[in-house]
Write a protein that holds these residues in place. Structure first.
Motif, PDB file in Angstrom:
ATOM      1  N   ASN A 346     -47.850 -34.063 -51.898  1.00  0.00           N
ATOM      2  CA  ASN A 346     -49.203 -34.138 -52.473  1.00  0.00           C
ATOM      3  C   ASN A 346     -50.089 -33.023 -51.929  1.00  0.00           C
ATOM      4  O   ASN A 346     -51.218 -33.260 -51.474  1.00  0.00           O
ATOM      5  N   VAL A 347     -49.574 -31.807 -51.973  1.00  0.00           N
ATOM      6  CA  VAL A 347     -50.318 -30.666 -51.443  1.00  0.00           C
ATOM      7  C   VAL A 347     -51.400 -30.251 -52.437  1.00  0.00           C
ATOM      8  O   VAL A 347     -51.126 -30.003 -53.609  1.00  0.00           O
ATOM      9  N   GLU A 348     -52.626 -30.210 -51.942  1.00  0.00           N
ATOM     10  CA  GLU A 348     -53.754 -29.792 -52.774  1.00  0.00           C
ATOM     11  C   GLU A 348     -54.168 -28.354 -52.495  1.00  0.00           C
ATOM     12  O   GLU A 348     -54.786 -27.711 -53.347  1.00  0.00           O
ATOM     13  N   GLY A 349     -53.853 -27.877 -51.298  1.00  0.00           N
ATOM     14  CA  GLY A 349     -54.202 -26.496 -50.968  1.00  0.00           C
ATOM     15  C   GLY A 349     -55.167 -26.354 -49.816  1.00  0.00           C
ATOM     16  O   GLY A 349     -55.798 -25.298 -49.662  1.00  0.00           O
ATOM     17  N   ASN A 350     -55.324 -27.378 -48.984  1.00  0.00           N
ATOM     18  CA  ASN A 350     -56.161 -27.269 -47.786  1.00  0.00           C
ATOM     19  C   ASN A 350     -55.369 -26.564 -46.685  1.00  0.00           C
ATOM     20  O   ASN A 350     -54.325 -27.067 -46.244  1.00  0.00           O
ATOM     21  N   VAL A 351     -55.853 -25.422 -46.258  1.00  0.00           N
ATOM     22  CA  VAL A 351     -55.161 -24.640 -45.226  1.00  0.00           C
ATOM     23  C   VAL A 351     -56.160 -24.295 -44.122  1.00  0.00           C
ATOM     24  O   VAL A 351     -57.307 -23.924 -44.404  1.00  0.00           O
ATOM     25  N   GLU A 352     -55.707 -24.418 -42.875  1.00  0.00           N
ATOM     26  CA  GLU A 352     -56.581 -24.106 -41.739  1.00  0.00           C
ATOM     27  C   GLU A 352     -55.812 -23.298 -40.696  1.00  0.00           C
ATOM     28  O   GLU A 352     -54.701 -23.669 -40.312  1.00  0.00           O
ATOM     29  N   LEU A 353     -56.397 -22.195 -40.284  1.00  0.00           N
ATOM     30  CA  LEU A 353     -55.876 -21.425 -39.149  1.00  0.00           C
ATOM     31  C   LEU A 353     -56.799 -21.731 -37.973  1.00  0.00           C
ATOM     32  O   LEU A 353     -57.979 -21.347 -37.976  1.00  0.00           O
ATOM     33  N   ASP A 354     -56.281 -22.423 -36.971  1.00  0.00           N
ATOM     34  CA  ASP A 354     -57.103 -22.940 -35.880  1.00  0.00           C
ATOM     35  C   ASP A 354     -56.827 -22.171 -34.591  1.00  0.00           C
ATOM     36  O   ASP A 354     -55.852 -22.437 -33.887  1.00  0.00           O
ATOM     37  N   HIS A 355     -57.684 -21.189 -34.304  1.00  0.00           N
ATOM     38  CA  HIS A 355     -57.597 -20.416 -33.061  1.00  0.00           C
ATOM     39  C   HIS A 355     -56.182 -19.890 -32.814  1.00  0.00           C
ATOM     40  O   HIS A 355     -55.632 -20.022 -31.718  1.00  0.00           O
ATOM     41  N   ILE A 356     -55.590 -19.271 -33.835  1.00  0.00           N
ATOM     42  CA  ILE A 356     -54.205 -18.809 -33.670  1.00  0.00           C
ATOM     43  C   ILE A 356     -54.168 -17.428 -33.026  1.00  0.00           C
ATOM     44  O   ILE A 356     -55.052 -16.586 -33.228  1.00  0.00           O
ATOM     45  N   THR A 373     -60.700 -21.440 -42.613  1.00  0.00           N
ATOM     46  CA  THR A 373     -60.566 -22.709 -43.341  1.00  0.00           C
ATOM     47  C   THR A 373     -60.603 -22.400 -44.834  1.00  0.00           C
ATOM     48  O   THR A 373     -61.539 -21.745 -45.321  1.00  0.00           O
ATOM     49  N   VAL A 374     -59.550 -22.827 -45.550  1.00  0.00           N
ATOM     50  CA  VAL A 374     -59.446 -22.556 -46.982  1.00  0.00           C
ATOM     51  C   VAL A 374     -59.420 -23.880 -47.732  1.00  0.00           C
ATOM     52  O   VAL A 374     -58.628 -24.772 -47.416  1.00  0.00           O
ATOM     53  N   ARG A 375     -60.289 -24.008 -48.727  1.00  0.00           N
ATOM     54  CA  ARG A 375     -60.349 -25.227 -49.523  1.00  0.00           C
ATOM     55  C   ARG A 375     -59.452 -25.103 -50.752  1.00  0.00           C
ATOM     56  O   ARG A 375     -59.112 -23.990 -51.171  1.00  0.00           O
ATOM     57  N   GLY A 536     -57.047 -23.761 -59.898  1.00  0.00           N
ATOM     58  CA  GLY A 536     -56.760 -24.997 -59.183  1.00  0.00           C
ATOM     59  C   GLY A 536     -55.735 -24.843 -58.082  1.00  0.00           C
ATOM     60  O   GLY A 536     -55.320 -25.839 -57.491  1.00  0.00           O
ATOM     61  N   ARG A 537     -55.320 -23.595 -57.798  1.00  0.00           N
ATOM     62  CA  ARG A 537     -54.327 -23.366 -56.753  1.00  0.00           C
ATOM     63  C   ARG A 537     -54.903 -22.456 -55.674  1.00  0.00           C
ATOM     64  O   ARG A 537     -55.548 -21.450 -55.968  1.00  0.00           O
ATOM     65  N   THR A 538     -54.629 -22.832 -54.428  1.00  0.00           N
ATOM     66  CA  THR A 538     -55.053 -21.989 -53.313  1.00  0.00           C
ATOM     67  C   THR A 538     -54.205 -20.724 -53.327  1.00  0.00           C
ATOM     68  O   THR A 538     -52.972 -20.796 -53.387  1.00  0.00           O
ATOM     69  N   SER A 539     -54.865 -19.577 -53.272  1.00  0.00           N
ATOM     70  CA  SER A 539     -54.141 -18.315 -53.386  1.00  0.00           C
ATOM     71  C   SER A 539     -54.549 -17.369 -52.259  1.00  0.00           C
ATOM     72  O   SER A 539     -55.734 -17.211 -51.951  1.00  0.00           O
ATOM     73  N   PHE A 540     -53.545 -16.752 -51.667  1.00  0.00           N
ATOM     74  CA  PHE A 540     -53.762 -15.720 -50.647  1.00  0.00           C
ATOM     75  C   PHE A 540     -53.292 -14.402 -51.234  1.00  0.00           C
ATOM     76  O   PHE A 540     -52.126 -14.252 -51.625  1.00  0.00           O
TER      77      PHE A 540
END
Length: 594
Positions: A346-356, A373-375, A536-540
């Motif tokens: 159930n991936v919606e596209g929430n991505v987080e890079l936390d102090h990497i 933080t990517v919504r 509707g898709r998270t894109s990099f």
């Protein structure tokens, strides 16, 4: 360049390599036991013939004194024995071939499986040609040595033991003279084997260098010709090829010395047997028939030393090649998923890079304390100078590399706590470097979804604007393309890669210079397709073309591993910071082309 440092065979390493080979052979234990039984039968039958020959000679006492009845009976027995020897030897060789090639198949399969689970850090840091050489050429060399070991080593050792037993039964004193001279042959073979190992090891390593260079030149021939690099490439090839020829010639020289040297020693043994045997026959210690048998045994006794010395030479080559293959197989693989790893659903596209933080080498920091933080549905463009870490961020998102510090999270879950397969299935990738396999266009588009219907494949190709050129191909979607799409233009290959992603349509996309090889007119069409695909898709998006960057919801400006600015295109231009500097220096002149 040739190394002046002397390479010495590592006995412990050779023993370990041999043990590992035996582990693979254990899987064919019944066949090995049958082969050994046939070897015993072959040697026993072969050694029985000289006894029969000696008996036949003793039936010929002199002129007019021949026992033809006994003689013909012995001759019939000799013929039957020879026939049985031939059959058992053929069966033994057939079984040995089967064992050898199945063992080499097992090792090659294991090596290829290892290749698929090696971390990208290993692939990136080792020449492709050397890896290919280990899996192909080195295993071939190993197979040849192993086959010789099976076919000649067993029978050679058994022949030596068998002839000794038969000679002792005929005349122990003469046998003692043979045994005393035998160590000379062993010493010669051992001395030469050490020399050949050094040359064979260097030969294997240099062959890997040559394969690497050839692969490099073939894969980049257009660049080679465009920059006039042919002469320099020829010089590099001739230098490596010269070293390979030198090592091969020296290895061949030492190998060729083995046979004449051991034959010389064997001739000494045969002469000693002939002289002492003749003296014994004169004094009535043994009959002429027994002397005939003894001379035959002496010849058979020394012959295996020639074969075994040759086998030892080949085994040195086989062990050197096998060691290189096992080195590849011993490399650390990608760590397995954690025991409690879950599938990403159930991936919606929430991505987080936390102090990497991450670096390829500890001494050269690359990404430090990166936060993002990517919504769901956001289009994130990543820009910055070469080497700033753009592609590295993509590698971390896909978990091709693991972060040194911090965490990458998808839907709130640390990606190290989810299975790699489910993580990567959530992304669709189109890279600057296209990759297509040998096969039909249909097979390449459906690479990620082999079960896709014909309608779905065609629809994906249409959305990628690839359908029209595919239909112009000789067989349409059934057209077979060569390895890496060699019979297609770079733009066509890129369009097929885009169609491949469009067919899968995962919840997140990664586009790394995805339209770099497409002309401006086609790019406009593809960008429209991308816009529909990214809805509707998270894109990099890692790109330099203005149209892609302008449409992004967020632009991340990277510099030396850090995000120094972020925002929309217009906002960043007004800020007059590093992005504006990049834009003015690299993109302003190209604006009229978009």
């Amino acid at each position: 360049m040739s190394s002046s440092k002397q390479i010495k065979p590592d006995k412990n390493k050779n023993i370990q390599t041999l043990k590992r080979i035996l582990q693979y052979i254990k899987g064919y234990r019944p066949a090995v036991l049958l082969s050994l039984s046939l070897a015993v039968a072959t040697v026993a039958l072969t050694l029985y013939i000289p006894i029969l020959t000696g008996r036949a000679v003793d039936q010929i006492i002199g002129a007019g004194q021949v026992d033809f009845s006994s003689l013909f009976g012995i001759i019939r027995t000799i013929l039957v024995t020879m026939a049985l020897t031939a059959v058992s030897q053929w069966l033994m060789n057939h079984i040995n071939n089967t064992i050898t090639y199945r063992v080499s198949k097992d090792i090659r399969t294991r090596a290829f499986n290892q290749l698929e689970i090696l971390p990208l850090s290993y692939i990136d840091s080792h020449p492709a040609g050397d890896i290919i050489s280990r899996i192909i050429a080195d295993i071939d060399q190993f197979t040849e040595g192993l086959l010789l070991g099976f076919t000649q080593l067993f029978t050679g050792v058994l022949t030596i033991l068998g002839t000794l037993i038969f000679m002792i039964s005929i005349q122990p004193l003469i046998t003692a003279a043979v045994v005393v001279l035998t160590p000379i042959s062993l010493f010669v073979a051992s001395f030469i084997a050490k020399k050949t190992f050094v040359m064979f090891k260097r030969q294997s390593e240099t062959r890997g260098e040559l394969t690497t260079l050839t692969d490099e030149m073939l894969g980049n021939m257009k660049v080679v010709q465009a920059f006039g690099y042919q002469k320099e490439a020829q010089k590099r090839f001739e230098e490596i090829n010269g070293r390979l020829a030198g090592y091969t010639l020296r290895a061949t020289f030492f190998s060729s010395v083995t046979n004449p040297a051991t034959r010389f020693v064997n001739s000494m043994v045969y002469a000693a047997v002939g002289i002492t045997g003749a003296l014994g026959a004169i004094h009535g210690i043994l009959t002429i028939g027994q002397l005939t048998s003894f001379l035959s045994y002496a010849n058979q006794y020394t012959k295996p030393f020639n074969e075994i010395s040759g086998v030892v030479t080949e085994l040195q080559n086989a062990l050197a090649s096998a060691a290189r293959v096992f080195e590849l197989m011993d490399e650390k693989t990608i760590p397995k998923d954690r025991e409690n790893a879950v599938e990403l659903k159930n991936v919606e596209g929430n991505v987080e890079l936390d102090h990497i933080s991450f670096s390829y080498t500890p001494r050269r920091p690359l990404i430090e304390d990166l936060n993002l933080t990517v919504r769901p549905g956001q289009r994130v463009a990543i820009v910055g100078p070469t080497g700033c870490g753009k592609t590295t961020v993509i590698n971390l998102l896909m978990r091709f590399y693991d972060v040194d510090q911090g965490a990458v999270r998808v839907e709130g879950a640390d990606i190290r706590d989810v299975t790699r397969e489910s993580l990567r299935a959530s992304y669709g990738m189109v890279l600057q470097e296209t990759w297509l396999k040998s096969g039909t266009i249909r097979e390449n588009i459906s690479y990620g979804r082999p079960e896709a219907t014909e309608e779905e494949i065609i629809q994906a190709a249409k959305e990628a604007h690839a359908h029209s050129f595919i239909m112009r191909m000789p067989k349409g979607y059934d057209t077979v393309i060569r390895e890496d799409g060699g019979n297609l233009s770079q733009g066509q290959k890129q369009l097929l890669c885009i169609a491949r992603v469009m067919l899968c349509l995962p919840p997140m996309l990664i586009l790394d210079e995805a339209t770099s090889s497409i002309d401006t007119r086609t790019e406009i069409q593809v960008q429209k397709a991308f816009s529909r695909m990214m809805e509707g898709r998270t894109s990099f998006i890692v790109a330099h073309r203005l149209s892609t960057i302008r449409e992004a919801d967020v632009i991340l400006v990277m510099r030396e591993g850090r995000i120094v600015e972020q925002g929309r295109h217009e906002e960043l231009l007004k800020a007059g910071g590093f992005y504006a500097e990049i834009y003015n220096s690299q993109f302003a002149a190209a604006e009229g082309d978009v």
